[in-house]
Design an enzyme around this catalytic site. Structure first.
Site, PDB file in Angstrom:
ATOM      1  N   GLU A  54       0.824  -1.218   0.000  1.00  0.00           N
ATOM      2  CA  GLU A  54       0.000   0.000   0.000  1.00  0.00           C
ATOM      3  C   GLU A  54       0.855   1.265   0.000  1.00  0.00           C
ATOM      4  O   GLU A  54       0.563   2.226   0.718  1.00  0.00           O
ATOM      5  CB  GLU A  54      -0.976  -0.012   1.189  1.00  0.00           C
ATOM      6  CG  GLU A  54      -1.986  -1.145   1.129  1.00  0.00           C
ATOM      7  CD  GLU A  54      -3.056  -1.061   2.209  1.00  0.00           C
ATOM      8  OE1 GLU A  54      -2.819  -0.383   3.223  1.00  0.00           O
ATOM      9  OE2 GLU A  54      -4.125  -1.661   2.032  1.00  0.00           O
ATOM     10  N   GLU A 111      -6.613  -7.585  -1.270  1.00  0.00           N
ATOM     11  CA  GLU A 111      -7.254  -7.539   0.050  1.00  0.00           C
ATOM     12  C   GLU A 111      -8.727  -7.189  -0.090  1.00  0.00           C
ATOM     13  O   GLU A 111      -9.076  -6.037  -0.317  1.00  0.00           O
ATOM     14  CB  GLU A 111      -6.568  -6.520   0.980  1.00  0.00           C
ATOM     15  CG  GLU A 111      -5.195  -6.928   1.461  1.00  0.00           C
ATOM     16  CD  GLU A 111      -4.653  -5.999   2.535  1.00  0.00           C
ATOM     17  OE1 GLU A 111      -5.451  -5.234   3.123  1.00  0.00           O
ATOM     18  OE2 GLU A 111      -3.432  -6.028   2.770  1.00  0.00           O
TER      19      GLU A 111
END
Length: 815
Positions: free
Chosen positions: A181, A252
């Site tokens: 991320e 995710e």
């Protein structure tokens, strides 16, 4: 053939056997390609550090049974290298054993090396010693950080290669991730951040794993790395791969969300998860990872700041490894339905057809006899649409899967899976004062401390992550005793204050607002006074830019004595890292003997008390949990192993504790005389209310409409694919109930075929009800471990209310 030649052939054959089947993993714009075959893959995150080696086989087997193809895990740097150059791969840290267990079950692995992982894990997975490296700046074009990141990544990849764990070596690892991320923090580093991303991608390629790499939440992931999506709604929010030659990957898909102390849990329904997965598949998605599939437990001090010990308990497999129904079962049906469509989805052309303002058909297939369709209704209302000369009633906010472009095999809003009720039962009460002993921490004075400073020290720099606790003490003169006010500006997470050895009060921050002001009235002595502050952290930070710059602890200390204000920022302070009980390891058998324990007395005058007792392991195989509902804040150990922090006194806005039960893995236990040690920070904790509980599924419930599709038949021997899946479109929907292993249906608590009111949580007989409902269900289900009842009027002796959509609701007890 010579002896040498025989030996050479033998060695070659042995090498092939050891290595296993070597696989070639590549990708194109549609999906990952394994040995030339395009794949739609469903993945589930299971972190080896958040469970135990004894739990791994069961967790992986249940994931496979639920239609999971890939097990996804982070690699935890601070677990494996807690001290620079000192590595640990023992016990629950044995990642090699974990990956081999996945392989033994015939599943693939996605290895997320990081090394920054976030993951609600202490310091985002980075070892704290990294903070002390001179000149270091985390996660940017910084030479010290890049040096250590490269060294660590190479070490992990070398370990995987040495065990032949990459698919290119015959192992299960088909995908790897570098960084995590980074798009969330990249702007903070500007050009250095862009350079770091390019360097990171180059490092990944140089590691030469033989499998593709991904970067999640990194839209400009350099080739050949694949940019991937994280979030709840990637079918709606993902911009797509940054190259037409890369597949759409969802790394995710949050099955619920992590919970912090003081916050309510976020519950995500099975229907919502299934809707967004099916939508992602409809839009050419080919890899979906559920984060988490099993969340597990944040043992010890591994949880990041303010994160509770239980992790993603609402995942398809709960904290204890039990099936979370209907989430597990509903997603299993979705996986099976999508696998029925796999060939046309991957080999056919996609056509998008508008069926209405908020209704769309995604059609896949090159040939007339090889066609699949996915019908999407984005409206919050039911909609009837026409598709290929047939009429379809689409449930509100739902996706229908048609493996043959004609018949609906699955609808995301229609749940066939059963609902489970999880029950905790007290097996041993620790309510007798004679069962407990206690040891109270002493408040250190300035002269007893070993660290001195002429200013206030930052908490993390001082403790070096060796303890949550930091004592800071000073002494000062007061010409006359007088009522005074102590004011401490603190950057979290909690603070306990003592004057002349007496406790005067506590204060804490929250996950969203760490800073707070402790302001307490107190009385001072005429002469020398001792002030002691205990700064407490509840986990290290785990996200955001510049983790290495974060500060925690007291920022200013003042005392108003009624006439003037005393400032203590530049006073002489004495510091002590940790508590005496921690230093002596009083939570172990050997350490416990190093302090003087006293018989428990019901006194709440002083906080910071250690309690110890012993208990026997409950019979059976049900998971074991410690009920700490009577306690305040602290940490618990069983046989020397920490089962995590607790903070029962920090209630949510609805007035509920964030967590009461704390998992004790059975592998932590002995048959008898297990040592339980509790550190209680607050004065209100009452150990006499603690119980040893077991956790089990005691009731099951099904609620299925006669408009539901029949469940996809999925014999799960070698994995879900079109070859071993069958579907009969002429079969009726049915309620299917199954008790956990070792239990049978002992009682039917409710049964109604017709229009029952409510759902499995709350129900009653409706205006239409078959009087035969209970008898039919009892005959089909009683004394059986599993049963099924067709949702069909003939099953119940006729249709007493024709032209009405009917359903069957059954609730049963398992014993």
């Amino acid at each position: 053939m010579t002896t040498f030649q025989y030996s050479l052939v033998f060695l070659v054959l042995m090498a092939v056997i050891v290595a296993g089947d070597v696989a070639n993993v590549t990708y194109d714009g549609r999906s990952l390609i394994i040995d030339g075959e395009h794949k739609i893959l469903f993945s589930g995150s299971i972190h080896y550090t958040r469970s135990t080696p004894q739990m791994w086989p069961s967790l992986i087997a249940k994931a496979k049974s639920g239609g999971i193809d890939v097990v996804d895990t982070y690699v935890f740097w601070n677990v494996h290298e807690p001290q620079q150059g000192q590595f640990d791969f023992s016990g629950s840290r044995d990642i090699v054993k974990f990956i081999k267990e996945v392989k033994n079950h015939g599943l693939y692995v996605c290895l997320r090396i990081g090394p920054f992982i976030q993951g609600e894990w202490s310091y985002g997975g980075l070892p704290f010693w990294l903070h002390n490296v001179q000149g270091i700046v985390f996660r940017t074009d910084n030479e010290p950080f890049k040096y250590h990141m490269k060294r660590y990544a190479k070490m992990i990849v070398k370990l995987m290669k040495s065990e032949n764990l990459y698919a290119s070596q015959g192992g299960p690892i088909i995908l790897s991730q570098i960084e995590n991320e980074y798009g969330m923090v990249g702007r903070a580093f500007r050009q250095e951040g862009k350079s770091y991303v390019k360097w990171t991608a180059k490092l990944a390629v140089e590691l030469d794993t033989g499998v593709p790499w991904v970067m999640c939440k990194q839209d400009d992931a350099p080739d050949p790395l694949v940019n991937a999506c994280n979030g709840r709604q990637c079918g709606e929010t993902f911009k797509g791969p940054n190259s037409p030659n890369k597949p759409a990957i969802w790394t995710e898909n949050w099955t619920s969300f992590y919970q912090t102390y003081g916050e309510e849990p976020l519950i995500r329904s099975a229907e919502d998860i299934a809707f967004h997965v099916a939508l992602f598949i409809a839009k050419n998605g080919s890899f979906v990872n559920y984060y988490m599939y099993h969340g597990g437990t944040n043992f010890g001090r591994n949880a990041s700041q303010f994160v509770i010990t239980s992790y993603y308990d609402q995942a398809p497999l709960d904290e204890y490894g039990l099936l979370r129904q209907p989430k597990w079962g509903h997603l299993k049906e979705l996986h099976a339905a999508v696998k029925l469509c796999e060939e046309p989805l991957l080999s056919g052309l996609q056509t998008t057809i508008s069926l209405g303002k908020l209704q769309t058909a995604f059609v896949f297939g090159k040939k007339a006899n090889l066609c699949a369709a996915i019908l999407v209704n984005q409206d919050k209302c039911e909609s009837t649409v026409q598709f290929r000369n047939s009429s379809y009633r689409l449930s509100p906010k739902s996706v229908s899967v048609l493996p043959d472009c004609k018949n609906v095999a699955f609808n995301t809003a229609k749940v066939n899976a059963q609902y489970n009720t999880r029950t905790r039962k007290a097996r041993q009460n620790l309510s007798s004062p004679q069962m407990w002993e206690e040891f109270t921490e002493t408040v250190p004075s300035f002269s007893e401390t070993s660290i001195r400073s002429e200013s206030l020290l930052e908490h993390m720099n001082t403790t070096q992550d060796t303890s949550d606790y930091l004592w800071q003490t000073t002494r000062f003169q007061q010409s006359e005793g007088a009522p005074s006010v102590l004011k401490v500006n603190h950057l979290g997470h909690a603070l306990h204050a003592f004057v002349n050895g007496r406790f005067i009060g506590s204060m804490h921050g929250t996950f969203k607002a760490h800073r707070f002001l402790l302001e307490k009235n107190m009385s001072l002595n005429n002469g020398t006074n001792n002030l002691a502050l205990l700064s407490v952290m509840v986990g290290l930070p785990n996200s955001g830019a510049h983790l290495e710059r974060r500060v925690v602890g007291s920022r200013s200390v003042k005392i108003w004595n009624g006439r003037y204000q005393l400032y203590f920022n530049n006073y002489s302070w004495g510091y002590q890292v940790g508590l005496k009980g921690e230093k002596f390891h009083v939570y172990t058998e050997d350490g416990s003997a190093k302090v003087q324990w006293k018989q428990y007395r019901d006194s709440k005058s002083q906080p910071l008390t250690w309690y110890k007792a012993s208990f026997d392991t409950p019979e059976g195989e049900d998971p074991v949990a410690l009920n700490l509902g009577s306690m305040g804040k602290g940490e618990a150990w069983v046989n020397g192993q920490s089962i995590g922090r607790y903070w029962v006194s920090f209630h949510t806005y609805k007035g509920n504790p964030s967590q009461i039960w704390y998992h004790i893995p059975r592998s932590f236990l002995k048959p008898n005389s297990n040592l339980l040690v509790i550190l209680e920070e607050e004065r209100e904790g009452n150990p006499l209310g603690i119980t040893i509980d077991t956790v089990s599924v005691t009731e099951v419930c099904g609620h299925v409409s006669n408009t539901n599709p029949h469940p996809v038949i999925s014999p799960r021997k070698k994995g879900l694919n079109r070859k071993n899946l069958t579907y009969r479109y002429d079969r009726k929907p049915k309620v299917q109930l199954q008790c956990p292993t070792g239990r049978k249906i002992s009682k039917i608590l409710f049964a109604s075929f017709g229009t029952p009111n409510g759902s499995c949580g709350s129900y009653s007989i409706g205006s239409c009800h078959s009087p035969n409902s209970l008898a039919v269900v009892q005959k089909a289900c009683l004394k059986k471990s599993r049963c099924s009842v067709p949702v069909w009027s003939k099953t119940f002796g006729g249709d007493s209310c024709p032209h009405t959509v009917k359903s069957l609701l059954v609730r049963a007890q398992c014993s």
